[in-house]
Write a protein that holds these residues in place. Structure first.
Motif, PDB file in Angstrom:
ATOM      1  N   UNK A 125       0.772  -1.396   0.169  1.00 47.22           N
ATOM      2  CA  UNK A 125      -0.103   0.167  -0.181  1.00 47.22           C
ATOM      3  C   UNK A 125       1.059   1.228  -0.099  1.00 47.22           C
ATOM      4  N   UNK A 126       2.083   1.219   0.506  1.00 50.35           N
ATOM      5  CA  UNK A 126       3.000   2.339   0.408  1.00 50.35           C
ATOM      6  C   UNK A 126       3.641   2.642  -0.704  1.00 50.35           C
ATOM      7  N   UNK A 127       3.568   1.789  -1.723  1.00 49.02           N
ATOM      8  CA  UNK A 127       4.384   2.064  -3.051  1.00 49.02           C
ATOM      9  C   UNK A 127       3.895   2.960  -4.014  1.00 49.02           C
ATOM     10  N   UNK A 227       4.211  12.083  -0.709  1.00 47.53           N
ATOM     11  CA  UNK A 227       4.518  11.614   0.687  1.00 47.53           C
ATOM     12  C   UNK A 227       3.468  11.277   1.547  1.00 47.53           C
ATOM     13  N   UNK A 228       2.572  12.156   1.437  1.00 45.45           N
ATOM     14  CA  UNK A 228       1.088  11.730   2.364  1.00 45.45           C
ATOM     15  C   UNK A 228       0.368  10.641   1.940  1.00 45.45           C
ATOM     16  N   UNK A 229       0.163  10.684   0.524  1.00 43.19           N
ATOM     17  CA  UNK A 229      -0.379   9.370   0.079  1.00 43.19           C
ATOM     18  C   UNK A 229       0.075   7.872   0.382  1.00 43.19           C
ATOM     19  N   UNK A 235      -7.326   9.868   3.484  1.00 40.31           N
ATOM     20  CA  UNK A 235      -7.126  10.894   4.213  1.00 40.31           C
ATOM     21  C   UNK A 235      -6.831  11.957   3.135  1.00 40.31           C
ATOM     22  N   UNK A 236      -6.070  11.884   2.152  1.00 39.95           N
ATOM     23  CA  UNK A 236      -5.622  13.016   1.244  1.00 39.95           C
ATOM     24  C   UNK A 236      -6.949  13.318   0.542  1.00 39.95           C
ATOM     25  N   UNK A 237      -7.571  12.153   0.056  1.00 43.11           N
ATOM     26  CA  UNK A 237      -8.902  12.473  -0.694  1.00 43.11           C
ATOM     27  C   UNK A 237     -10.080  13.340   0.165  1.00 43.11           C
TER      28      UNK A 237
END
Length: 307
Positions: A125-127, A227-229, A235-237
Motif C-alpha cells: 500500500x505504501x508503494x 509523501x502523504x499518499x 485521508x488525502x482525498x
C-alpha cells in the motif's frame, strides 16, 4: 489549417479526435478498417493500415498524420494473441510510416500509452510513486512491447526521412463505469475530450529537430502529495474533496475500491511543449457528480474500439 489523415477514426479516441480537428478548421480524412456510419462527416477511407496500397493515394494528399489505429491493452488482450498485436501495432505502424516517404506529410502524432513505463504498483500500500517522462521504459506484455516498438519506428523514420513525430503516452480512458472514470482522473486517467484536445494541440505546435514524448493525463493535485499518499491515501482525498467523499460515504461507496494504481502523473512537460491544459479533471467530475449533471459523460457508454 492542415489536411490531416486520422487512422483508427471510428474508435473511441478516433471519434473524439476527428470531431475536435474539424472544429479547429482542419480538413480531415478518416481511415478505419470498418465502413463509417451514414452520418459520419469527413471523407472516410476503408483500409487496413498494413496494406499501403489501400490508402497510398489518400495519404499523398495529406500534410499531417494522426495515427491512432491499434490493438489496445484493456479490451483486446483477452481476445487477441501476441501475433495479432505485433501485426497491427508494429507491422501496421511500420507500413504506414514507410508510406509517408511518398507523401507530403511533415509531422505525425502517434498514440502511445502509459503502459510503456511498466506495471503500475498496486502493493504494498505504501508503494506510491511519481511517473513522468524521465522514467525508463520497459515492456512486460504484448501491448507495451508493441507500443514501444512503434515509438522506435518513429525514431527510425525521423533518421531515415526527416519526418517528425509527437508521441502521446496517453493515460487510461476506457473505464468500466462512472465512478471508476472519476477516480482514475486522479491516478493516470484521462477524459477522452482532453485526449482529443492534446492531439490538436500537438498538431498546432509541431516539434522542432527531434521527436518528443509527452505524458497525457488529467490534471491532478496528487503529484504534490505523494509523501502523504504513502501513509493515508483516503485521508488525502477527504482533505482535498470533502463534500464528494462524504457523499460517497452516505451512499455506502467504498473509495478504497476505486484507488487504482498507486501512482501520480505530472503533466508539466506536455503543458510546456504543446500548451496542454486539460479541462476535465477530478474537480470538474466531482462537481458534476454532486449536481447530478452527467450529460458530459455519455461517451462512457459508447462502444469502445467498435466492439
Amino acid at each position: 489549417m492542415a489536411h490531416v489523415l486520422v487512422t483508427g477514426a471510428l474508435g473511441t479516441l478516433g471519434r473524439a479526435t476527428t470531431a475536435q480537428l474539424i472544429r479547429d478548421g482542419h480538413k480531415v480524412t478518416s481511415l478505419d478498417n470498418r465502413p463509417a456510419p451514414d452520418a459520419w462527416a469527413p471523407h472516410h477511407v476503408v483500409a487496413d493500415i498494413r496494406d499501403p496500397q489501400q490508402y497510398r493515394t489518400t495519404l499523398a494528399d495529406c500534410e499531417a498524420l494522426v495515427h491512432l489505429a491499434s490493438l489496445h491493452g484493456r479490451d483486446h488482450m483477452a481476445r487477441f494473441g501476441f501475433n495479432d498485436f505485433w501485426s497491427v501495432n508494429v507491422d501496421g505502424t511500420l507500413a504506414l510510416y514507410r508510406a509517408l516517404k511518398e507523401s507530403a506529410v511533415s509531422q505525425v502524432v502517434l498514440a502511445s500509452s502509459m503502459a510503456v513505463y511498466g506495471p503500475i504498483p498496486s502493493a504494498p500500500r505504501s508503494a506510491w510513486e511519481i511517473r513522468d517522462e524521465s522514467m525508463s521504459t520497459t515492456s512486460y506484455d504484448a501491448y507495451s512491447l508493441t507500443k514501444l516498438t512503434s515509438e522506435s519506428i518513429a525514431e527510425y523514420t525521423l533518421a531515415d526521412a526527416g519526418i517528425l513525430t509527437t508521441v502521446l503516452r496517453l493515460g487510461h480512458f476506457t473505464p468500466a463505469g462512472l465512478l471508476h472514470h472519476g477516480f482514475r482522473l486522479l491516478f493516470g486517467g484521462l477524459d477522452i475530450r482532453d485526449a482529443a484536445a492534446a492531439v490538436a494541440a500537438a498538431l498546432s505546435r509541431p516539434p522542432v529537430g527531434t521527436n518528443r514524448h509527452l505524458n497525457i493525463h488529467a490534471a491532478s493535485p496528487l503529484p504534490n502529495r505523494i509523501d502523504t499518499l504513502r501513509d493515508a491515501p483516503t485521508a488525502v482525498l477527504e482533505e482535498l474533496f470533502p463534500q464528494f467523499m462524504s457523499t460517497l460515504a452516505e451512499r455506502g461507496e467504498d473509495p478504497v475500491a476505486h484507488l487504482w494504481g498507486r501512482s501520480a502523473w505530472p503533466i508539466v512537460h506536455a503543458a510546456n511543449e504543446i500548451g496542454y491544459a486539460p479541462a476535465y479533471d477530478f474537480d470538474r467530475f466531482a462537481s458534476d457528480f454532486l449536481r447530478g449533471d452527467l450529460s458530459g459523460y455519455r461517451w462512457l457508454e459508447l462502444p469502445r474500439w467498435g466492439i
